[in-house]
Design a protein around this motif. Structure first.
Motif, PDB file in Angstrom:
ATOM      1  N   PRO A 337     -10.059   5.245   6.135  1.00 46.60           N
ATOM      2  CA  PRO A 337     -10.274   6.618   5.669  1.00 46.60           C
ATOM      3  C   PRO A 337      -9.684   6.882   4.283  1.00 46.60           C
ATOM      4  O   PRO A 337     -10.126   7.790   3.583  1.00 46.60           O
ATOM      5  N   LEU A 338      -8.700   6.083   3.891  1.00 41.22           N
ATOM      6  CA  LEU A 338      -8.047   6.293   2.601  1.00 41.22           C
ATOM      7  C   LEU A 338      -8.853   5.718   1.444  1.00 41.22           C
ATOM      8  O   LEU A 338      -8.663   6.108   0.292  1.00 41.22           O
ATOM      9  N   THR A 348      -7.256   7.978  -6.141  1.00 37.42           N
ATOM     10  CA  THR A 348      -6.880   8.958  -5.134  1.00 37.42           C
ATOM     11  C   THR A 348      -6.417   8.303  -3.838  1.00 37.42           C
ATOM     12  O   THR A 348      -6.075   8.976  -2.893  1.00 37.42           O
ATOM     13  N   VAL A 349      -6.433   6.969  -3.782  1.00 36.82           N
ATOM     14  CA  VAL A 349      -5.955   6.257  -2.604  1.00 36.82           C
ATOM     15  C   VAL A 349      -4.437   6.164  -2.700  1.00 36.82           C
ATOM     16  O   VAL A 349      -3.910   5.525  -3.605  1.00 36.82           O
ATOM     17  N   TYR A 350      -3.736   6.817  -1.776  1.00 29.91           N
ATOM     18  CA  TYR A 350      -2.287   6.777  -1.917  1.00 29.91           C
ATOM     19  C   TYR A 350      -1.747   5.417  -1.495  1.00 29.91           C
ATOM     20  O   TYR A 350      -2.355   4.694  -0.709  1.00 29.91           O
ATOM     21  N   PRO A 351      -0.603   5.015  -2.039  1.00 29.53           N
ATOM     22  CA  PRO A 351      -0.024   3.717  -1.716  1.00 29.53           C
ATOM     23  C   PRO A 351       0.205   3.582  -0.215  1.00 29.53           C
ATOM     24  O   PRO A 351       0.536   4.554   0.475  1.00 29.53           O
ATOM     25  N   HIS A 352       0.048   2.383   0.267  1.00 29.08           N
ATOM     26  CA  HIS A 352       0.140   2.148   1.707  1.00 29.08           C
ATOM     27  C   HIS A 352       0.775   0.789   1.948  1.00 29.08           C
ATOM     28  O   HIS A 352       0.927  -0.014   1.024  1.00 29.08           O
ATOM     29  N   GLY A 353       1.135   0.545   3.217  1.00 29.70           N
ATOM     30  CA  GLY A 353       1.836  -0.692   3.523  1.00 29.70           C
ATOM     31  C   GLY A 353       1.477  -1.271   4.870  1.00 29.70           C
ATOM     32  O   GLY A 353       0.336  -1.157   5.338  1.00 29.70           O
ATOM     33  N   HIS A 354       2.474  -1.864   5.539  1.00 27.34           N
ATOM     34  CA  HIS A 354       2.216  -2.668   6.733  1.00 27.34           C
ATOM     35  C   HIS A 354       1.591  -1.883   7.873  1.00 27.34           C
ATOM     36  O   HIS A 354       0.793  -2.436   8.634  1.00 27.34           O
ATOM     37  N   ARG A 355       1.919  -0.613   8.014  1.00 30.36           N
ATOM     38  CA  ARG A 355       1.374   0.141   9.151  1.00 30.36           C
ATOM     39  C   ARG A 355      -0.128   0.345   9.020  1.00 30.36           C
ATOM     40  O   ARG A 355      -0.876   0.215   9.997  1.00 30.36           O
ATOM     41  N   GLU A 356      -0.597   0.667   7.826  1.00 30.24           N
ATOM     42  CA  GLU A 356      -2.036   0.831   7.626  1.00 30.24           C
ATOM     43  C   GLU A 356      -2.772  -0.507   7.688  1.00 30.24           C
ATOM     44  O   GLU A 356      -3.985  -0.547   7.906  1.00 30.24           O
ATOM     45  N   LEU A 357      -2.053  -1.601   7.498  1.00 31.06           N
ATOM     46  CA  LEU A 357      -2.674  -2.925   7.445  1.00 31.06           C
ATOM     47  C   LEU A 357      -2.528  -3.705   8.744  1.00 31.06           C
ATOM     48  O   LEU A 357      -2.968  -4.848   8.835  1.00 31.06           O
ATOM     49  N   LEU A 379      -6.866  -2.100  -7.223  1.00 34.12           N
ATOM     50  CA  LEU A 379      -5.858  -2.256  -8.261  1.00 34.12           C
ATOM     51  C   LEU A 379      -4.820  -3.306  -7.855  1.00 34.12           C
ATOM     52  O   LEU A 379      -4.329  -3.297  -6.732  1.00 34.12           O
ATOM     53  N   ALA A 380      -4.469  -4.175  -8.793  1.00 39.04           N
ATOM     54  CA  ALA A 380      -3.482  -5.216  -8.508  1.00 39.04           C
ATOM     55  C   ALA A 380      -2.174  -4.618  -8.017  1.00 39.04           C
ATOM     56  O   ALA A 380      -1.542  -5.133  -7.098  1.00 39.04           O
ATOM     57  N   MET A 381      -1.765  -3.515  -8.622  1.00 40.50           N
ATOM     58  CA  MET A 381      -0.481  -2.930  -8.234  1.00 40.50           C
ATOM     59  C   MET A 381      -0.516  -2.429  -6.782  1.00 40.50           C
ATOM     60  O   MET A 381       0.518  -2.418  -6.103  1.00 40.50           O
ATOM     61  N   THR A 382      -1.681  -2.052  -6.289  1.00 41.33           N
ATOM     62  CA  THR A 382      -1.811  -1.690  -4.881  1.00 41.33           C
ATOM     63  C   THR A 382      -1.544  -2.902  -3.998  1.00 41.33           C
ATOM     64  O   THR A 382      -0.845  -2.825  -2.989  1.00 41.33           O
ATOM     65  N   GLY A 383      -2.117  -4.048  -4.385  1.00 37.42           N
ATOM     66  CA  GLY A 383      -1.895  -5.271  -3.627  1.00 37.42           C
ATOM     67  C   GLY A 383      -0.444  -5.698  -3.628  1.00 37.42           C
ATOM     68  O   GLY A 383       0.094  -6.155  -2.602  1.00 37.42           O
ATOM     69  N   TYR A 384       0.237  -5.545  -4.748  1.00 43.48           N
ATOM     70  CA  TYR A 384       1.641  -5.926  -4.826  1.00 43.48           C
ATOM     71  C   TYR A 384       2.500  -5.059  -3.911  1.00 43.48           C
ATOM     72  O   TYR A 384       3.430  -5.542  -3.273  1.00 43.48           O
ATOM     73  N   GLU A 385       2.171  -3.778  -3.850  1.00 49.67           N
ATOM     74  CA  GLU A 385       2.922  -2.905  -2.944  1.00 49.67           C
ATOM     75  C   GLU A 385       2.611  -3.236  -1.490  1.00 49.67           C
ATOM     76  O   GLU A 385       3.490  -3.207  -0.620  1.00 49.67           O
ATOM     77  N   ARG A 403       9.061   2.368   3.284  1.00 49.99           N
ATOM     78  CA  ARG A 403       9.371   3.133   2.073  1.00 49.99           C
ATOM     79  C   ARG A 403       8.421   2.695   0.959  1.00 49.99           C
ATOM     80  O   ARG A 403       8.708   1.804   0.159  1.00 49.99           O
ATOM     81  N   VAL A 404       7.284   3.330   0.914  1.00 52.54           N
ATOM     82  CA  VAL A 404       6.257   2.973  -0.055  1.00 52.54           C
ATOM     83  C   VAL A 404       6.355   3.904  -1.254  1.00 52.54           C
ATOM     84  O   VAL A 404       6.164   5.108  -1.127  1.00 52.54           O
ATOM     85  N   GLU A 405       6.652   3.323  -2.412  1.00 51.37           N
ATOM     86  CA  GLU A 405       6.826   4.134  -3.618  1.00 51.37           C
ATOM     87  C   GLU A 405       6.023   3.515  -4.752  1.00 51.37           C
ATOM     88  O   GLU A 405       6.380   2.469  -5.277  1.00 51.37           O
ATOM     89  N   LEU A 406       4.933   4.153  -5.097  1.00 56.60           N
ATOM     90  CA  LEU A 406       4.078   3.648  -6.159  1.00 56.60           C
ATOM     91  C   LEU A 406       3.208   4.790  -6.643  1.00 56.60           C
ATOM     92  O   LEU A 406       2.648   5.539  -5.847  1.00 56.60           O
ATOM     93  N   THR A 407       3.102   4.940  -7.959  1.00 57.09           N
ATOM     94  CA  THR A 407       2.236   5.958  -8.541  1.00 57.09           C
ATOM     95  C   THR A 407       1.024   5.285  -9.145  1.00 57.09           C
ATOM     96  O   THR A 407       1.152   4.428 -10.019  1.00 57.09           O
ATOM     97  N   LEU A 408      -0.152   5.644  -8.661  1.00 58.92           N
ATOM     98  CA  LEU A 408      -1.390   5.052  -9.153  1.00 58.92           C
ATOM     99  C   LEU A 408      -2.073   5.981 -10.144  1.00 58.92           C
ATOM    100  O   LEU A 408      -1.992   7.204 -10.021  1.00 58.92           O
ATOM    101  N   PRO A 409      -2.766   5.414 -11.145  1.00 61.11           N
ATOM    102  CA  PRO A 409      -3.518   6.250 -12.075  1.00 61.11           C
ATOM    103  C   PRO A 409      -4.667   6.944 -11.369  1.00 61.11           C
ATOM    104  O   PRO A 409      -5.287   6.383 -10.471  1.00 61.11           O
TER     105      PRO A 409
END
Length: 465
Positions: A337-338, A348-357, A379-385, A403-409
């Motif tokens: 959904p994101l 507009t896709v907010y940063p996400h981590g292990h729970r969504e994956l 975005l590469a930075m999404t993958g890194y997070e 604790r997901v902290e990332l600001t995407l353009p």
């Protein structure tokens, strides 16, 4: 040996896979990266001629940089935009070299399961380690036990077809010799000769299609490219989002790429055919290709076709694993959904981590491009997070993993093919579209308020396309 002492298998030595290995090492967890290609970043190398629209400052993982710096490595100017080849040679390969024998190349993963359990067996399933079957280039096979599996194999190997229904068009396989499913490298003399002076259809509406159109326009303006012309085939109509975010895009090179594609049309190097969904490839009397639409319309013959309709995940080697994937996007259900392209741009896709994956099969994660399934523009930075969070979860540090902290353009449109049937998409930029646009050939007017195209058009999906 307990399961906790086994390595974590990482499938793919691309940007996300190598970053995953780096974060695991930082956590004291042993990784083993298995790469089907003969070098790290094999998929990236296949689009080495395409420039990213993310800067060096956005495509280097922080943990990887910490690992590399003691070796004497220095990150290139963070404000510049690398080509795929630069990314592979100046970052991915040095990182793989630093990881040493934790990366194996020419190693294709052919299957993943639980040891002694196929997908239907419940009893004792979660107590069993994963078993990963690998085939090497020399024909050897190996069975490796693993604590967890991180699939970062991407989607590059499975390009979408030309057919408007998601299936190959009739005659598409027979016409394979005239079809390219990648952005062509027109600096390569042999490839350049294939398109110079020819009429080429470009099917697709994303960054890769923009890139191909800009490259063909550049060829048309060169001394050896006289007569080169492109026919841009869109399944939807022309709308305000067709060319991306333009000057409003927080990834400026991505915005410039859309403007470069528009300039190719405005200068007469390309025509746009809207509302056309390919049903068949036929041949004229001279052997040229004739594209036939689902509505029966036949386009003028072309010499070559470039199909850039996105990519799909290869799930075949995960058939014995219990995955929970969205029925449309083939992405993890919590993530889908994101990233739904009917609703979101990649900003507009907010940063996400292990729970969504996560999946019902605990310990298996699809990350990077593959986590997006059929959704475009990653975005590469999404993958890194993602991999930072997953590595923390595998190591048992759930506080850090959550604790997901990332600001995407933000801004810029990463929309997929599903948008063409949305009534709300009826915009008016040079012709407009509606819920079911009539196929038409259009010459686009310049964008309102003007705007220059990049002289050296940046290109490519943010990551991996």
């Amino acid at each position: 040996m307990s399961t906790q002492q086994l390595p974590v298998i990482v499938v793919g030595a691309g940007p996300a896979g190598l970053a995953a290995a780096t974060h695991l090492i930082e956590r004291g967890v042993e990784p083993l990266v298995l790469e089907a290609g003969d070098k790290a970043g094999a998929a990236v190398r296949e689009w080495s001629h395409v420039r990213l629209f993310s800067t060096w400052g956005e495509v280097v993982d922080p943990a990887a940089e910490k690992l590399l710096v003691p070796t004497g490595w220095a990150r290139p100017d963070p404000a510049t935009y690398p080509f795929g080849g630069d990314w592979a040679e100046q970052y991915l390969q040095p990182l793989a070299d630093t990881l040493g024998d934790k990366v194996r190349t020419s190693a294709t993963v052919t299957g993943v399961s639980r040891a002694g359990r196929d997908r239907i067996v419940d009893a004792g399933r979660e107590q069993q380690p994963f078993v990963v079957h690998v085939e090497y280039a020399d024909g050897r096979e190996e069975r490796i036990l693993a604590r967890a599996v991180i699939d970062a194999s991407g989607t590059w190997a499975t390009a979408g077809p030309a057919g408007g229904s998601g299936l190959p068009a009739l005659g598409e396989k027979a016409a394979a010799g005239r079809i390219n499913y990648r952005v062509p490298d027109l600096k390569n003399p042999a490839i350049r000769a294939r398109y110079a002076g020819k009429r080429t259809a470009v099917i697709g509406s994303g960054a890769s299609a923009f890139t191909a159109l800009a490259y063909l326009a550049e060829l048309a303006e060169s001394e050896d490219g006289t007569g080169t012309h492109a026919v841009w085939i869109l399944r939807r109509g022309i709308s305000g989002s067709t060319f991306g975010g333009g000057t409003a895009d927080q990834l400026p090179a991505r915005g410039a790429l859309g403007l470069a594609a528009k300039a190719a049309v405005d200068k007469g190097h390309a025509d746009a055919v809207t509302g056309f969904r390919t049903e068949a490839f036929e041949r004229d009397a001279d052997g040229r290709l004739v594209l036939v639409g689902e509505d029966g319309r036949r386009l003028e013959p072309v010499d070559e076709v470039i199909v850039l309709t996105g990519f799909r995940p290869d799930l075949s080697f995960l058939s014995e694993i219990r995955l929970n994937l969205d029925e449309r996007l083939q992405a993890p259900v919590e993530l889908a959904p994101l990233i739904d392209p009917n609703q979101h741009s990649c900003g507009t896709v907010y940063p996400h981590g292990h729970r969504e994956l996560s999946h019902p099969e605990q310990g298996v994660y699809l990350v990077g491009m593959k986590s997006y399934g059929r959704a475009p523009t990653f975005l590469a930075m999404t993958g890194y997070e993602q991999v930072r969070s997953v590595a923390a979860a595998i190591a048992g540090d759930l506080d850090s993993a959550d604790r997901v902290e990332l600001t995407l353009p933000e801004t810029g449109v990463c929309g997929g093919a599903g948008l063409f049937d949305t009534p709300d998409a009826q915009q008016t930029d040079g012709g407009g579209c509606c819920a079911a646009p009539e196929p038409q050939l259009v010459q686009l007017a310049p964008p309102a308020g003007g705007g220059a195209a990049s002289e050296d058009p940046s290109a490519g999906g943010c990551y991996g396309s």
